[in-house]
Design a protein around this motif. Structure first.
Motif, PDB file in Angstrom:
ATOM      1  N   HIS A 193     -39.676  -5.694 -31.542  1.00  0.00           N
ATOM      2  CA  HIS A 193     -38.278  -5.782 -32.001  1.00  0.00           C
ATOM      3  C   HIS A 193     -38.192  -5.517 -33.503  1.00  0.00           C
ATOM      4  O   HIS A 193     -37.306  -4.785 -33.975  1.00  0.00           O
ATOM      5  N   ASP A 198     -34.360  -3.938 -34.622  1.00  0.00           N
ATOM      6  CA  ASP A 198     -33.325  -4.598 -33.819  1.00  0.00           C
ATOM      7  C   ASP A 198     -32.645  -5.750 -34.548  1.00  0.00           C
ATOM      8  O   ASP A 198     -31.563  -6.189 -34.132  1.00  0.00           O
ATOM      9  N   ARG A 202     -29.000  -4.863 -33.399  1.00  0.00           N
ATOM     10  CA  ARG A 202     -28.360  -5.734 -32.403  1.00  0.00           C
ATOM     11  C   ARG A 202     -26.998  -6.248 -32.853  1.00  0.00           C
ATOM     12  O   ARG A 202     -26.027  -6.168 -32.089  1.00  0.00           O
ATOM     13  N   ASP A 226     -27.605  -5.186 -24.342  1.00  0.00           N
ATOM     14  CA  ASP A 226     -28.572  -6.277 -24.439  1.00  0.00           C
ATOM     15  C   ASP A 226     -29.712  -6.078 -23.438  1.00  0.00           C
ATOM     16  O   ASP A 226     -30.895  -6.258 -23.770  1.00  0.00           O
ATOM     17  N   ARG A 229     -31.953  -2.962 -24.285  1.00  0.00           N
ATOM     18  CA  ARG A 229     -32.747  -3.212 -25.489  1.00  0.00           C
ATOM     19  C   ARG A 229     -34.025  -3.953 -25.113  1.00  0.00           C
ATOM     20  O   ARG A 229     -35.128  -3.592 -25.554  1.00  0.00           O
ATOM     21  N   ALA A 267     -31.859 -11.657 -31.119  1.00  0.00           N
ATOM     22  CA  ALA A 267     -32.364 -10.912 -29.965  1.00  0.00           C
ATOM     23  C   ALA A 267     -33.391 -11.775 -29.252  1.00  0.00           C
ATOM     24  O   ALA A 267     -34.600 -11.674 -29.486  1.00  0.00           O
TER      25      ALA A 267
END
Length: 612
Positions: A193, A198, A202, A226, A229, A267
């Motif tokens: 991530h 992200d 995000r 979501d 990802r 996230a």
């Protein structure tokens, strides 16, 4: 601009179309990376029409009704302070219109979303304050991913694993998971991530649903973003660790631990939505045939969607010239004014002919500011004959406002104004008998009485002579004498014949001369006015508060200008002012041969009125 309710409905319909298109493409079972790109494109397309409206040209604006002629003669009315009736106009309370109500609901929704975000931030910070550092050797994984800095690992009492931190990045792992075999896979997942960015991507992706909170399709797009990802990160993590089964076990274990935890603005390793875990395991463990030429399909979809987004942008920009159906007045047209001429039919004091006055005249000092009483778009700002300097404001789909006789104009066609903006200054351009604002309200191509327009404030301090007061919502007066009530004390002079010997003799000579020239001039006939006279009110008369009326006899030259003026007045104090016929001009009269001829002994009425 386009009305708020129309914008909401447009966004709702467009988000449904975009969401349906993305779902159809994803039914072809693209890879997680391509699927994420598809839903990111869908999120971008939601805001594309509004972004396009900033750059695309506006549609041309159209007038709702042709410009009418101004009245043949406006009596000069001077009404000193303290006489007549002062009417303190102010907008009465009204229920919010559809546009205002829509904006309030949108603002309330955005406020709720902001409050929920703030609450989740408080939960996040509180959970981070309970975290304790733990020594986990993960630098080799950070090096394998190409990270310049290795984040620290912290243990939290409960919750799902997550990555957080702006300046100092940290991986947070729940205590129940840190000592299990799957902890390594979980930490690598969070490092992926971090590598993908992200932490920044995000919040931007999820902001779409916050912006379009009223659209269920925006929330579906957010949910898909979501999911995909995490699915992409799952795939990258397995490629890095090389153990698909161990990672699946870690995913299942983490889901069991954090099942009932509150949602945090990060996230998180585990998504709260039911069914997501099963879908992620399916993407992870079951090999699926991927369609070929998926890029061409996505490109074709974008090629179809882009023109639609641009067209909506043109619609949003173009409808700025025809605002929403509702109009909300929130500012006075003038700070201070005297009503000198009301809306409605007028009876000429000599001929008795009726003529419609499509607005009201508001007198005040030359050069004072004139304000827009409502928001809208300027569709015209130019010199227009009898109107002089004229500004047209389109305030709603059906309602336009006209400001005439302006001294100067502070706006131009195409400008968007809000209530309270200065659109010009009061003057006496065009056919005016003194400094005043000629103001009209048109709805659906029909002139309506500005005095009875609900919510409209003509002036914060408005002086209305006795007999001319009206209430908002009242029906239009059809009394033909409404115009002359302010001068009723001098009406008898205009209706009675002039008995002065010199006047009578000149009138007889003029009749003979006109007949000899082949002109049949009736008793009440008047030439067509090009510009009205603009007499000044005699200072002695104003000081003594004297009203008066005059008949001015003149000969009309072949050039349309009056000459040889002679005034007969109810009081001699007005004769010099009336006899000037300052600024008057008429259409030349043509004789039997079609050439302009001089006409003798025409009469023109002028009234001087003071309410006292």
């Amino acid at each position: 601009m386009m009305s708020p309710l129309s914008l909401v409905l447009l966004a709702l319909a467009w988000s449904g179309v975009v969401c349906a298109g993305a779902y159809l493409i994803c039914r072809m079972r693209p890879s997680p990376t391509i699927a994420q790109a598809i839903w990111r494109g869908a999120a971008f397309l939601l805001i594309a029409p509004f972004a396009a409206s900033v750059f695309v040209p506006a549609l041309p604006a159209l007038m709702d009704a042709p410009l009418a002629e101004l009245p043949m003669l406006e009596p000069l009315a001077v009404m000193p302070e303290g006489t007549g009736e002062a009417v303190a106009q102010g907008p009465a309370f009204r229920m919010p219109d559809a546009g205002a109500l829509t904006i309030m609901i949108l603002a309330l929704g955005w406020g709720v979303r902001a409050l929920l975000w703030a609450v989740s931030q408080v939960r996040l910070q509180r959970l981070k304050s309970w975290a304790r550092p733990v020594n986990r050797p993960i630098s080799h994984w950070a090096e394998a991913l190409g990270l310049s800095r290795t984040p620290a690992v912290h243990v939290i009492p409960r919750g799902a694993p997550f990555l957080a931190g702006i300046t100092e990045r940290r991986v947070y792992v729940p205590a129940a998971l840190i000592r299990r075999e799957g902890a390594q896979q979980v930490i690598v997942h969070e490092l992926v991530h971090l590598k993908r960015g992200d932490l920044l991507a995000r919040p931007l992706e999820r902001f779409i649903a916050d912006l379009f909170w009223f659209s269920p399709f925006a929330w579906l797009i957010r949910g898909q973003l979501d999911f995909w990802r995490e699915a992409v990160v799952d795939q990258k993590t397995v490629e890095l660790t090389g153990d698909r089964i161990a990672y699946a076990k870690a995913l299942t274990s983490a889901a069991r631990i954090s099942r009932d935890e509150a949602v945090l603005p990060v996230a998180a390793f585990i998504l709260q939505k039911k069914g997501n875990l099963k879908m992620r395991l399916t993407e992870l463990l079951i090999e699926k045939p991927r369609p070929r030429r998926m890029g061409l399909v996505v490109a074709a979809a974008l090629a179809c969607a882009a023109p639609l987004a641009i067209a909506q942008g043109v619609l949003i920009k173009g409808t700025a010239a025809t605002p929403g159906a509702d109009i909300a007045y929130s500012h006075a047209v003038l700070d201070k004014a005297r009503l000198t001429s009301p809306f409605g039919n007028r009876k000429h004091p000599i001929s008795g002919k009726m003529k419609q006055h499509d607005g009201v005249d508001l007198a005040e000092a030359e050069g004072v500011p004139v304000y827009a009483p409502a928001s809208g778009v300027i569709t015209l700002a130019a010199e227009k004959g009898a109107y002089g300097n004229l500004v047209l404001l389109q305030a709603s789909e059906q309602t336009s406002l006209r400001f005439g006789q302006l001294q100067s104009m502070a706006v131009k066609a195409g400008d968007t104004v809000k209530a309270g903006d200065v659109i010009g200054t009061l003057g006496q351009s065009g056919q005016a008998t003194g400094p005043h604002l000629h103001f009209e309200v048109w709805r659906g191509g029909v002139a309506v009485d500005p005095q009875t327009e609900e919510g409209l404030t003509l002036a914060s301090d408005l002086f209305v002579p006795a007999g001319l007061e009206k209430e908002a919502g009242a029906s239009e007066s059809t009394d033909p004498s409404a115009m002359t009530e302010a001068c009723s004390q001098v009406d008898d002079f205009l209706s009675a014949p002039v008995t002065d010997v010199a006047w009578v003799a000149r009138k007889a000579q003029a009749s003979s001369a006109n007949a000899a020239a082949g002109l049949a001039i009736g008793k009440d006939w008047q030439p067509e006015t090009v510009s009205h006279p603009s007499p000044s009110y005699p200072v002695p008369a104003a000081t003594e508060m004297l009203s008066g009326a005059c008949l001015v006899m003149f000969d009309l030259g072949t050039d349309g200008l009056p000459k040889n003026m002679q005034a007969a007045c109810s009081d001699p104090v007005f004769e010099a002012s009336a006899a000037e016929m300052k600024g008057a001009r008429f259409e030349p009269i043509k004789g039997p041969d079609g050439k302009p001829v001089e006409v003798k002994g025409l009469a023109y009425p002028i009234e001087y009125c003071i309410e006292g």
